[in-house]
Design an enzyme around this catalytic site. Structure first.
Site, short mmCIF file in Angstrom:
data_model
loop_
_atom_site.label_atom_id
_atom_site.label_comp_id
_atom_site.label_asym_id
_atom_site.label_seq_id
_atom_site.Cartn_x
_atom_site.Cartn_y
_atom_site.Cartn_z
CD GLU A 1 40.86 39.77 39.04
OE1 GLU A 1 41.20 38.91 38.92
OE2 GLU A 1 40.37 40.55 38.16
CG ASP B 1 43.08 30.60 37.08
OD1 ASP B 1 43.85 30.56 38.03
OD2 ASP B 1 42.70 31.66 36.23
CG ASP C 1 39.93 31.33 34.36
OD1 ASP C 1 40.44 32.21 35.35
OD2 ASP C 1 39.42 31.18 35.20
#
Ligand code: KIV
Length: 257
Positions: A174, A79, A40
């Protein structure tokens, strides 16, 4: 067919790169990269938005279909855009089913905490391969106070475990400390992918534009550019403009008749 569990068992490091269009997907696929992620991040990288939040389901379907059609070999994941994982199991499964049916992608990725475990379980129960995305969750950037490292190891471990226990076939981490990523990777039976999470993950993921040096905006410190695509392209465009202005383009070889 990519066997992620076998890769983890053998210690083979996995690779994943984003792609949003046919050309970049072809290049990623031809480079032998294991997974292509239709992230995304398309909202930022392609559409110039300031976050991933504006990405819509229709946009993810549009880009996912192009990338899935272009990739002949790699495993393609798309995503789930904000906020479908927060709308309950039924709405999330419905959105993921559209992503799979209408794009040809082989899996979905969703950002979430342990609070989304029921949603991951529902998606996995529907037969949809799902990756959990923990740590810095860009869709929650405003709640997290910016794009910053997430350091609460207990929370990170709980979120990653919850995703794996709920049926995620992989967990993407992440912007978390290397020690946390190593601990989670050792704990989980499923493979982990890291971005800004150090070298202790089972696999690494980067955004296409950061990797090839095409990003115009902020490049995260953890990314490494393996080329200067921005410089090469800028020089090509300027060179062509100058040739047009000087009457050097088109020349005899570009002219018919
Ligand atoms: O959307 C994306 O590009 C991602 C990567 C940062 C992993 O989720």
């Amino acid at each position: 067919m990519l066997d992620l569990a076998a890769a983890k068992a053998s210690g083979r490091r996995l690779s994943m790169v984003t792609a949003y269009d046919w050309t970049s997907a072809r290049l990623v696929d031809a480079a032998g990269i294991d997974c292509v992620l239709v992230g995304d991040s398309v909202a930022m990288v392609v559409a110039g938005r300031s976050s991933t939040i504006p990405a819509t389901l229709e946009q993810m379907i549009y880009h996912g279909e192009i990338v899935a059609r272009a990739a002949e070999r790699a495993f393609v994941v798309v995503d789930l855009p904000f906020p479908y994982q927060h709308l309950g199991v039924r709405a999330a499964v419905k959105a993921c089913a559209r992503l799979l049916k209408e794009t040809g992608c082989q899996g979905v990725k969703l950002e979430g905490t342990a609070g989304q475990a029921d949603v991951i379980a529902g998606i996995a129960a529907a037969g949809i391969p799902v990756i959990g995305h923990v740590g810095l969750r860009p869709q929650a950037v405003h709640q997290l106070g910016g794009y910053r490292m997430q350091r609460d190891l207990d929370r990170l471990m709980a979120d990653a475990r919850a995703a794996a226990d709920a049926g995620a076939f992989s967990v993407l981490m992440e912007c978390i400390p290397e020690a946390a990523a190593r601990a989670i990777t050792a704990e989980l039976a499923v493979p982990t992918f890291g971005i800004g999470a150090g070298a202790g993950c089972d696999g690494q993921v980067l955004v296409f534009h950061d990797l090839v040096g095409l990003s115009l905006e902020r490049v995260p410190k953890f990314a490494r550019a393996y080329a200067d695509a921005k410089g090469t392209m800028a020089a090509a465009l300027e060179g062509w403009r100058k040739d047009v202005e000087a009457g050097r383009f088109p020349g005899p070889s570009e002219t018919r008749g």
